[in-house]
Design a protein around this motif. Structure first.
Motif, PDB file in Angstrom:
ATOM      1  N   SER A  44       0.943  -1.265  -0.049  1.00  0.00           N
ATOM      2  CA  SER A  44      -0.069   0.025  -0.072  1.00  0.00           C
ATOM      3  C   SER A  44       0.879   1.175  -0.145  1.00  0.00           C
ATOM      4  O   SER A  44       1.858   1.301   0.651  1.00  0.00           O
ATOM      5  CB  SER A  44      -0.913  -0.229   1.251  1.00  0.00           C
ATOM      6  OG  SER A  44      -1.601   1.156   1.461  1.00  0.00           O
ATOM      7  N   ALA A  46      -0.453   4.024   0.998  1.00  0.00           N
ATOM      8  CA  ALA A  46      -1.426   5.137   1.995  1.00  0.00           C
ATOM      9  C   ALA A  46      -0.529   5.141   3.140  1.00  0.00           C
ATOM     10  O   ALA A  46       0.548   4.550   3.602  1.00  0.00           O
ATOM     11  CB  ALA A  46      -2.626   4.200   2.424  1.00  0.00           C
ATOM     12  N   ASP A  50      -4.627   1.156   5.896  1.00  0.00           N
ATOM     13  CA  ASP A  50      -5.503   0.883   4.456  1.00  0.00           C
ATOM     14  C   ASP A  50      -5.893  -0.666   4.730  1.00  0.00           C
ATOM     15  O   ASP A  50      -5.000  -1.461   4.863  1.00  0.00           O
ATOM     16  CB  ASP A  50      -4.223   0.910   3.227  1.00  0.00           C
ATOM     17  CG  ASP A  50      -4.945   0.830   2.093  1.00  0.00           C
ATOM     18  OD1 ASP A  50      -6.196   0.471   1.906  1.00  0.00           O
ATOM     19  OD2 ASP A  50      -4.368   0.989   0.954  1.00  0.00           O
ATOM     20  N   THR A  74       2.822  -1.672   4.212  1.00  0.00           N
ATOM     21  CA  THR A  74       3.112  -0.432   3.312  1.00  0.00           C
ATOM     22  C   THR A  74       4.364  -0.486   2.583  1.00  0.00           C
ATOM     23  O   THR A  74       5.150  -1.373   3.140  1.00  0.00           O
ATOM     24  CB  THR A  74       3.097   0.834   4.101  1.00  0.00           C
ATOM     25  OG1 THR A  74       4.426   0.770   5.121  1.00  0.00           O
ATOM     26  CG2 THR A  74       1.599   1.074   5.228  1.00  0.00           C
TER      27      THR A  74
END
Length: 338
Positions: A44, A46, A50, A74
């Motif tokens: 991710s 983000a 997320d 992430t």
């Protein structure tokens, strides 16, 4: 982590000798990343939790990424995997026995990935381990020339082996997924710039990975904004994504590559400083020269040394070398005495 099997004399087996775990103790290992996760969006981008289920389908490759209650792993969590891959590859190139269970010092990981070593940094590191273990991947990506459709965590398990008096993790044991370990053992990895860890924005890191994977020895790589959006894994609308790319061009932070916009809604990536020469073929080294370099710098990644030397050669004007082996080994000797 491993079963406590005793020998006839009542002693536990020497797990270090048997390769049950590998101790991450190689100082200044060259950063390495696995090719599959550079090519395809598994992480991710983000900055907040997320919890989406990600679906990706491109040229026959299918990926489903499912988060845990902690959210998806992430691109910054990936630093842990890069550290592990780097340590394993340095050990393999040095002829050491490795295992997919690694024991590492949290402080070494933080320093190697350009992170702070504050109490908050250790807390974030623990959260990263939790997201990596909880995120599940289902895919048919080939690693180590073996295609299987399988589900797995980015890491199989982790545990704090030792804590400080204040409760911080000191030593951590991590078991990589068999899928990722297979990629490392088959050397399906690429070297990253150390400046990768200086990139603050998640999209900058992801775009650098894609440029590193696709440029290779080409003089440039041109890709449509639509394809780049898909391969990056960004959740931004196309219009916002293009604006982010233009901001990246203006900031010019990418290590190794210059980024430019081309007519037709295309983006072009070009190696900086003549890292690739389209006119003069790069010098070829013999297997004996590579082996001698390994002897001169024990524990070093000789293939990374070769790549760095080629970069020096290209930046010096790509001169024609009568004895490339001698030139390379002379450069390695200078590096060894620094």
């Amino acid at each position: 982590m491993s079963r406590a099997v005793t020998t006839a004399g009542g002693l536990l087996p020497d797990r270090h000798q048997q390769g049950d775990f590998f101790v991450c103790d190689i100082f200044d290992a060259i950063p390495k990343d696995d090719i599959a996760s550079m090519e395809h969006p598994l992480f991710s981008l983000a900055t907040r939790p997320d919890r989406r289920i990600l679906q990706y389908d491109h040229n026959g490759t299918e990926i489903t990424v499912t988060p845990s209650v902690k959210g998806l792993a992430t691109i910054h969590d990936k630093d842990i995997l890069i550290f592990c891959i780097s340590q394993l590859m340095a050990a393999i190139n040095a002829g050491r026995t490795v295992s997919r269970t690694l024991q590492l010092k949290a402080h070494d990981l933080l320093v190697a990935t350009n992170r702070e070593t504050s109490g908050d940094a250790y807390r974030r590191l623990r959260e990263a381990f939790e997201r990596l273990a909880g995120t599940r991947i289902t895919t048919n990506i080939v690693t180590g020339e073996k295609e299987t459709t399988t589900g797995f965590g980015l890491i199989e398990s982790w545990e704090i082996v030792r804590k400080s008096r204040g409760g911080r993790m000191v030593s951590v044991a991590v078991t990589l997924s068999d899928w990722l370990y297979r990629a490392v053992v088959s050397k399906s990895v690429l070297t990253l710039s150390r400046d990768y860890f200086r990139l603050r924005k998640p999209l900058e890191r992801r775009i650098y990975e894609l440029a590193r994977k696709h440029c290779g020895r080409q003089p440039s790589w041109t890709v449509s904004v639509d394809t780049l959006l898909k391969k990056s894994g960004s959740a931004s609308p196309r219009r916002v994504f293009r604006k982010m790319l233009r901001d990246m061009i203006e900031a010019d932070h990418l290590p190794d590559y210059e980024m430019s916009e081309e007519p037709g809604d295309l983006m072009r990536f070009t190696p900086r400083g003549g890292l690739v020469s389209s006119d003069t073929p790069p010098p070829t080294l013999s297997a004996e020269a590579v082996e001698e370099a390994r002897r001169l710098m024990p524990g070093a990644d000789v293939y990374a040394l070769e790549a760095e030397w080629r970069g020096v050669w290209a930046r010096s004007g790509s001169p024609r070398l009568r004895k490339p082996d001698a030139a390379f080994l002379g450069w390695v000797k200078k590096r060894a005495t620094r």
